[in-house]
Design a protein around this motif. Sequence first.
Motif, PDB file in Angstrom:
ATOM      1  N   VAL A 146     -11.261   2.283  -2.526  1.00  7.30           N
ATOM      2  CA  VAL A 146     -12.060   1.395  -1.681  1.00  7.30           C
ATOM      3  C   VAL A 146     -13.527   1.484  -2.089  1.00  7.30           C
ATOM      4  O   VAL A 146     -13.936   2.414  -2.789  1.00  7.30           O
ATOM      5  CB  VAL A 146     -11.903   1.762  -0.193  1.00  7.30           C
ATOM      6  N   ILE A 159      -5.593   7.367   1.236  1.00  7.92           N
ATOM      7  CA  ILE A 159      -6.628   6.680   0.441  1.00  7.92           C
ATOM      8  C   ILE A 159      -7.077   7.635  -0.663  1.00  7.92           C
ATOM      9  O   ILE A 159      -7.560   8.738  -0.388  1.00  7.92           O
ATOM     10  CB  ILE A 159      -7.809   6.261   1.318  1.00  7.92           C
ATOM     11  N   HIS A 160      -6.919   7.212  -1.899  1.00  9.89           N
ATOM     12  CA  HIS A 160      -7.206   8.085  -3.047  1.00  9.89           C
ATOM     13  C   HIS A 160      -8.688   8.446  -3.116  1.00  9.89           C
ATOM     14  O   HIS A 160      -9.037   9.626  -3.252  1.00  9.89           O
ATOM     15  CB  HIS A 160      -6.766   7.390  -4.340  1.00  9.89           C
ATOM     16  N   THR A 165      -7.326  -2.531   3.872  1.00  9.51           N
ATOM     17  CA  THR A 165      -6.692  -1.246   4.144  1.00  9.51           C
ATOM     18  C   THR A 165      -6.395  -1.040   5.623  1.00  9.51           C
ATOM     19  O   THR A 165      -5.519  -0.240   5.980  1.00  9.51           O
ATOM     20  CB  THR A 165      -7.583  -0.105   3.604  1.00  9.51           C
ATOM     21  N   LYS A 179      -1.931   3.450  -5.472  1.00  6.71           N
ATOM     22  CA  LYS A 179      -3.170   4.244  -5.481  1.00  6.71           C
ATOM     23  C   LYS A 179      -4.250   3.372  -4.849  1.00  6.71           C
ATOM     24  O   LYS A 179      -4.598   2.312  -5.391  1.00  6.71           O
ATOM     25  CB  LYS A 179      -3.554   4.640  -6.901  1.00  6.71           C
ATOM     26  N   ILE A 180      -4.769   3.812  -3.722  1.00  5.37           N
ATOM     27  CA  ILE A 180      -5.704   3.007  -2.933  1.00  5.37           C
ATOM     28  C   ILE A 180      -7.132   3.486  -3.170  1.00  5.37           C
ATOM     29  O   ILE A 180      -7.460   4.649  -2.906  1.00  5.37           O
ATOM     30  CB  ILE A 180      -5.366   3.098  -1.428  1.00  5.37           C
ATOM     31  N   PHE A 182       0.805  -1.223   0.000  1.00  3.93           N
ATOM     32  CA  PHE A 182       0.000   0.000   0.000  1.00  3.93           C
ATOM     33  C   PHE A 182       0.840   1.276   0.000  1.00  3.93           C
ATOM     34  O   PHE A 182       0.313   2.345  -0.319  1.00  3.93           O
ATOM     35  CB  PHE A 182      -0.917   0.017   1.235  1.00  3.93           C
ATOM     36  N   ASP A 223      -9.895  -2.187  -2.697  1.00  2.00           N
ATOM     37  CA  ASP A 223     -10.231  -2.924  -1.482  1.00  2.00           C
ATOM     38  C   ASP A 223     -11.752  -2.972  -1.370  1.00  2.00           C
ATOM     39  O   ASP A 223     -12.404  -1.940  -1.191  1.00  2.00           O
ATOM     40  CB  ASP A 223      -9.617  -2.213  -0.270  1.00  2.00           C
ATOM     41  N   THR A 270      -2.382  -0.052  -8.562  1.00  2.00           N
ATOM     42  CA  THR A 270      -3.684   0.351  -8.041  1.00  2.00           C
ATOM     43  C   THR A 270      -4.272  -0.791  -7.235  1.00  2.00           C
ATOM     44  O   THR A 270      -4.137  -1.965  -7.601  1.00  2.00           O
ATOM     45  CB  THR A 270      -4.649   0.751  -9.174  1.00  2.00           C
ATOM     46  N   ILE A 271      -4.914  -0.445  -6.137  1.00  2.00           N
ATOM     47  CA  ILE A 271      -5.545  -1.439  -5.265  1.00  2.00           C
ATOM     48  C   ILE A 271      -7.011  -1.081  -5.106  1.00  2.00           C
ATOM     49  O   ILE A 271      -7.345   0.063  -4.773  1.00  2.00           O
ATOM     50  CB  ILE A 271      -4.881  -1.471  -3.875  1.00  2.00           C
ATOM     51  N   CYS A 297     -13.675  -0.056   4.960  1.00  2.00           N
ATOM     52  CA  CYS A 297     -12.350  -0.592   4.634  1.00  2.00           C
ATOM     53  C   CYS A 297     -11.285  -0.183   5.644  1.00  2.00           C
ATOM     54  O   CYS A 297     -10.323  -0.918   5.857  1.00  2.00           O
ATOM     55  CB  CYS A 297     -11.937  -0.170   3.230  1.00  2.00           C
ATOM     56  N   THR A 298     -11.454   0.979   6.269  1.00  2.00           N
ATOM     57  CA  THR A 298     -10.483   1.402   7.272  1.00  2.00           C
ATOM     58  C   THR A 298     -10.677   0.695   8.606  1.00  2.00           C
ATOM     59  O   THR A 298      -9.788   0.703   9.456  1.00  2.00           O
ATOM     60  CB  THR A 298     -10.553   2.927   7.503  1.00  2.00           C
TER      61      THR A 298
END
Length: 330
Positions: free
Chosen positions: A247, A273-274, A259, A244-245, A240, A298, A295-296, A253-254
Amino acid sequence: MKTLLLRKEDVSRLISNRDVIEAVEDAYRAFSSGQVEQPDYLSIHLPAPRGEIDFKLGYCKVNETISMKASSGGFKNNPESFGLPTGMGTIILFDAQSCALTCVMDGSLITGLRTGASGAVSVKALARKNASKIASIGTGNQARMQIRAINEVMKIDEIHAWSRTVETLAKFKDDIESELGIPVIVTGSKQQAVEKADILITTTRGLGAPVEAAWVKPGTHIVAIGTDQRGKQELEPEIFRNAKIVVDSIAQCTEKGETWHPLNQNIITRDDIHSEIGEILLGHKPGRENEDEVTIFDSTGMAIQDITTAARIYRNAIEQNVGTQFEFFS
């Protein structure tokens, strides 16, 4: 007002993968534009060898629908002991104007379909346009759902697959190749699969050793599906740091998603977090901006996905006169 009962076989013929992808896109847009009320979902973990049951509830102002879904999983003894699947789902819909019960439907297919569609939506928004190779870490039912949905939005040249279970991996290869005609390359390790990936899908329910950051090549898009509770993990948090995160829900997610791990280890902050994916679909935030960024996506899963998908199924059922009507209120 009568209530409609839709069994699994009814649901299966009332919606396609393309319909579900559109419904999930609608869900994300509604959520990120403030058109959804969605309490935190609840989970009950039952004593071993039983699994867990989750309850997701939401209200969508766009279609004035309220839904509640009960979804179970991990009941390994069900087939032998009770003649039942290891996981089941039920969705009930209410008309938000009157709160009358409009529909009771099997939810086992919907959960898989809309979760698979979420990966496809993220691929459209975040994967490289020339992406062609997929790595699938996990080869169960949800891995199949991801592949089927992603196959609707891009051309997949090959799939590199890994599973802890040799038999499951072999069946995945046979099923995907016969159904979709996509070559499946069986790998001896997670690393071998991940290193080949343009798009990496993780569907292991957060079990086992996580994917390591050193394996992930530049430009990879990661679809992280298996972590929806603390205690589950599929990715090394270091992945991470420079990614680029994106969700489905920042709130979820947090607290419960993949994440949470890099946040808990102070590798990233909440400001790193983008965006939520709905913000990208609405055009409020950019998606992929260059060919090299990792890129992720979640995904913890949200009630609004169930609402928009189930509402579309209900509408199709009424139009096609499918299902059984019964008097619930007299």
